[in-house]
Scaffold this active site. Structure first.
Site, PDB file in Angstrom:
ATOM      1  N   ARG A  69       0.710  -1.441   0.429  1.00 18.56           N
ATOM      2  CA  ARG A  69      -0.099   0.029  -0.046  1.00 18.56           C
ATOM      3  C   ARG A  69       0.506   1.034  -0.151  1.00 18.56           C
ATOM      4  O   ARG A  69       0.611   2.319  -0.742  1.00 18.56           O
ATOM      5  CB  ARG A  69      -0.853  -0.073   1.086  1.00 18.56           C
ATOM      6  CG  ARG A  69      -2.071  -1.033   1.410  1.00 18.56           C
ATOM      7  CD  ARG A  69      -2.440  -1.198   2.213  1.00 18.56           C
ATOM      8  NE  ARG A  69      -1.673  -2.228   2.946  1.00 18.56           N
ATOM      9  CZ  ARG A  69      -1.894  -3.834   2.700  1.00 18.56           C
ATOM     10  NH1 ARG A  69      -2.574  -3.753   2.087  1.00 18.56           N
ATOM     11  NH2 ARG A  69      -0.758  -4.382   2.792  1.00 18.56           N
ATOM     12  N   THR A  70       1.885   1.121   0.887  1.00 18.91           N
ATOM     13  CA  THR A  70       3.008   2.892   1.292  1.00 18.91           C
ATOM     14  C   THR A  70       3.048   3.184  -0.495  1.00 18.91           C
ATOM     15  O   THR A  70       2.882   4.107  -0.528  1.00 18.91           O
ATOM     16  CB  THR A  70       3.600   2.525   2.021  1.00 18.91           C
ATOM     17  OG1 THR A  70       2.707   2.304   3.586  1.00 18.91           O
ATOM     18  CG2 THR A  70       4.123   4.500   2.141  1.00 18.91           C
TER      19      THR A  70
ATOM     20  N   LYS B 199      25.716  -3.542  -1.237  1.00 20.56           N
ATOM     21  CA  LYS B 199      27.330  -3.204  -2.018  1.00 20.56           C
ATOM     22  C   LYS B 199      28.190  -2.748  -0.442  1.00 20.56           C
ATOM     23  O   LYS B 199      29.399  -2.018  -0.248  1.00 20.56           O
ATOM     24  CB  LYS B 199      27.875  -2.147  -3.247  1.00 20.56           C
ATOM     25  CG  LYS B 199      26.982  -2.784  -4.251  1.00 20.56           C
ATOM     26  CD  LYS B 199      28.293  -2.452  -5.381  1.00 20.56           C
ATOM     27  CE  LYS B 199      27.489  -2.601  -6.817  1.00 20.56           C
ATOM     28  NZ  LYS B 199      27.246  -1.428  -8.110  1.00 20.56           N
TER      29      LYS B 199
ATOM     30  N   ARG C 141      11.570   3.767   3.213  1.00 15.83           N
ATOM     31  CA  ARG C 141      11.204   3.456   4.234  1.00 15.83           C
ATOM     32  C   ARG C 141      12.294   1.820   3.940  1.00 15.83           C
ATOM     33  O   ARG C 141      12.879   1.931   3.128  1.00 15.83           O
ATOM     34  CB  ARG C 141      10.090   1.849   3.963  1.00 15.83           C
ATOM     35  CG  ARG C 141       9.930   0.669   4.872  1.00 15.83           C
ATOM     36  CD  ARG C 141       8.504  -0.207   4.249  1.00 15.83           C
ATOM     37  NE  ARG C 141       7.364   0.718   5.045  1.00 15.83           N
ATOM     38  CZ  ARG C 141       5.954   0.311   4.481  1.00 15.83           C
ATOM     39  NH1 ARG C 141       6.234  -0.988   3.846  1.00 15.83           N
ATOM     40  NH2 ARG C 141       5.048   0.691   5.309  1.00 15.83           N
TER      41      ARG C 141
ATOM     42  N   HIS D 234       5.413   6.059  11.499  1.00 14.72           N
ATOM     43  CA  HIS D 234       5.021   5.897   9.973  1.00 14.72           C
ATOM     44  C   HIS D 234       3.657   6.786   9.924  1.00 14.72           C
ATOM     45  O   HIS D 234       2.586   7.024   9.893  1.00 14.72           O
ATOM     46  CB  HIS D 234       3.898   4.143   9.241  1.00 14.72           C
ATOM     47  CG  HIS D 234       3.786   3.849   8.307  1.00 14.72           C
ATOM     48  ND1 HIS D 234       3.788   4.975   6.965  1.00 14.72           N
ATOM     49  CD2 HIS D 234       3.441   3.076   7.967  1.00 14.72           C
ATOM     50  CE1 HIS D 234       4.045   4.350   5.967  1.00 14.72           C
ATOM     51  NE2 HIS D 234       3.626   2.958   6.656  1.00 14.72           N
TER      52      HIS D 234
HETATM   53  C1  NCD Z   1       2.203  -1.546   8.170  1.00 14.30           C
HETATM   54  C2  NCD Z   1       3.947  -0.923   8.563  1.00 14.30           C
HETATM   55  O1  NCD Z   1       4.055  -0.757   7.853  1.00 14.30           O
HETATM   56  O2  NCD Z   1       4.248  -0.471   9.237  1.00 14.30           O
HETATM   57  N1  NCD Z   1       2.552  -1.727   7.098  1.00 14.30           N
HETATM   58  C3  NCD Z   1       1.341   0.127   6.432  1.00 14.30           C
HETATM   59  O3  NCD Z   1       2.125   0.726   5.207  1.00 14.30           O
HETATM   60  N2  NCD Z   1       0.229  -0.210   5.763  1.00 14.30           N
HETATM   61  C4  NCD Z   1       1.729  -2.008   8.962  1.00 14.30           C
HETATM   62  C5  NCD Z   1       2.138  -3.430   8.957  1.00 14.30           C
HETATM   63  O4  NCD Z   1       3.318  -3.741   8.115  1.00 14.30           O
HETATM   64  O5  NCD Z   1       1.817  -4.227   9.964  1.00 14.30           O
END
Ligand code: NCD
Length: 309
Positions: free
Chosen positions: A49-50, A79, A100, A128
């Site tokens: 999703r993100t 590397k 991320r 997040h």
């Molecule tokens: C979350 C995350 O990556 O922290 N996922 C997301 O971005 N919707 C929650 C999760 O992974 O449990």
């Protein structure tokens, strides 16, 4: 605002409301507001999703995207390149970087070496912030308001970064009450509790078993926010008794809403997906528009004239 690293940066309720207003408008008509701008996504951890909602948002606003998914294997990180060096180089290619990373603090480190805005899309068990913004946006769309609500946050509150950012943002809302339900080993970190207590938000913790969870649900929270146990971060904690299914949904008032950042495992049963209070798929869709609004704020016309924070 230049970088988006922590939900604690959002100290102005009007700014958050304004972002949601823009998200509402963009879902009706976006146009080519970001034509000629390029977004870079750099993901060292899995994401559906993100990453894809950020990329889709940029494309829908007329911009372009370059993407490094599985960056731990397929970028120069393999590397041994540092996140600082990678951010410095990529920031000379793109207008905004979404990152991320499995280490807490990685987004702040990248931001300190980036010439363009860095958005934290999850830094280990840290934060997040854009998930929290879309969570609140979903509450506003589902319940029509953000103030005067009772929340039950359930599951892995220690390693789940979405709930940390959500709690920070809830400090902007008036007359909110929080109940935190987790196994003792997965309790909300003290620093997050200290923050919300200092904001004057009443908050109490529940570490009991299934009957305690049911008591919390039966008390009639307005928002139930379920989370997955972050098996990739902590030691495995048996939490199956917190499965939320039809019986649990039946305890809730008809006006409540059930959220989950997704992905889910066993803690949320598909049998409740058809219930109108189950809002998690709408929540995922809302992420596209809230992120579009954020990109517009950072990169749209006039954004370059704002002073960085
Ligand atoms: C979350 C995350 O990556 O922290 N996922 C997301 O971005 N919707 C929650 C999760 O992974 O449990």
């Amino acid at each position: 605002m230049k970088h988006v690293i922590s939900a604690k940066q959002f100290t102005d309720r009007d700014q958050v409301d304004g972002l949601m207003d823009v998200a509402d408008r963009l879902r009706v008509s976006g146009g080519d507001r970001l034509r000629g701008r390029v977004l870079g996504t750099l993901f060292y951890e899995p994401s559906t999703r993100t990453r894809l909602s950020f990329e889709a948002a940029m494309l829908r606003l007329g911009g372009g995207v370059v993407s490094a998914a599985s960056a731990e294997d397929w970028s120069s990180a393999a590397k041994g390149e540092s996140i600082e060096d990678t951010a410095r180089v990529l920031s000379s290619y793109v207008d905004c970087l979404v990152l991320r990373h499995p280490e807490r603090g990685a987004a702040a480190r990248a931001a300190s070496h980036s010439a363009v805005p860095v958005i934290n899309a999850g830094d280990g068990d840290g934060e997040h912030p854009t998930q929290a913004l879309l969570d609140l946006y979903t509450v506003r769309r589902e319940l029509g308001r953000l103030d005067g609500l009772r929340y039950a946050l359930v599951g892995d509150l220690r390693y789940g970064r979405t709930v940390h950012s959500l709690v920070y943002l809830l400090g902007l809302c008036k007359d909110v009450h929080l109940t935190l339900v987790s196994p003792y080993e997965l309790a909300m970190p003290q620093e997050v509790l200290n923050f919300i207590t200092a904001q004057g938000v009443p908050c109490h913790q529940v570490h009991g078993g299934v009957s305690a969870v049911r008591d919390v649900l039966a008390a009639g929270p307005d928002v139930v926010y379920l989370t997955r146990t972050q098996l990739e971060r902590g030691k495995a904690v048996e939490d199956d008794h917190r499965r939320f299914g039809r019986e649990e949904m039946d305890l809730l008032p008809p006006t409540s809403v059930v959220l989950h950042p997704l992905p889910r495992r066993g803690e949320l049963a598909a049998e409740v997906d058809g219930d109108c209070r189950a809002a998690y798929f709408r929540q995922a869709e809302n992420g596209l528009w809230l992120r579009a609004a954020l990109l517009d704020a950072l990169l749209g016309r006039g954004a370059c004239c704002e002073s960085p924070s």
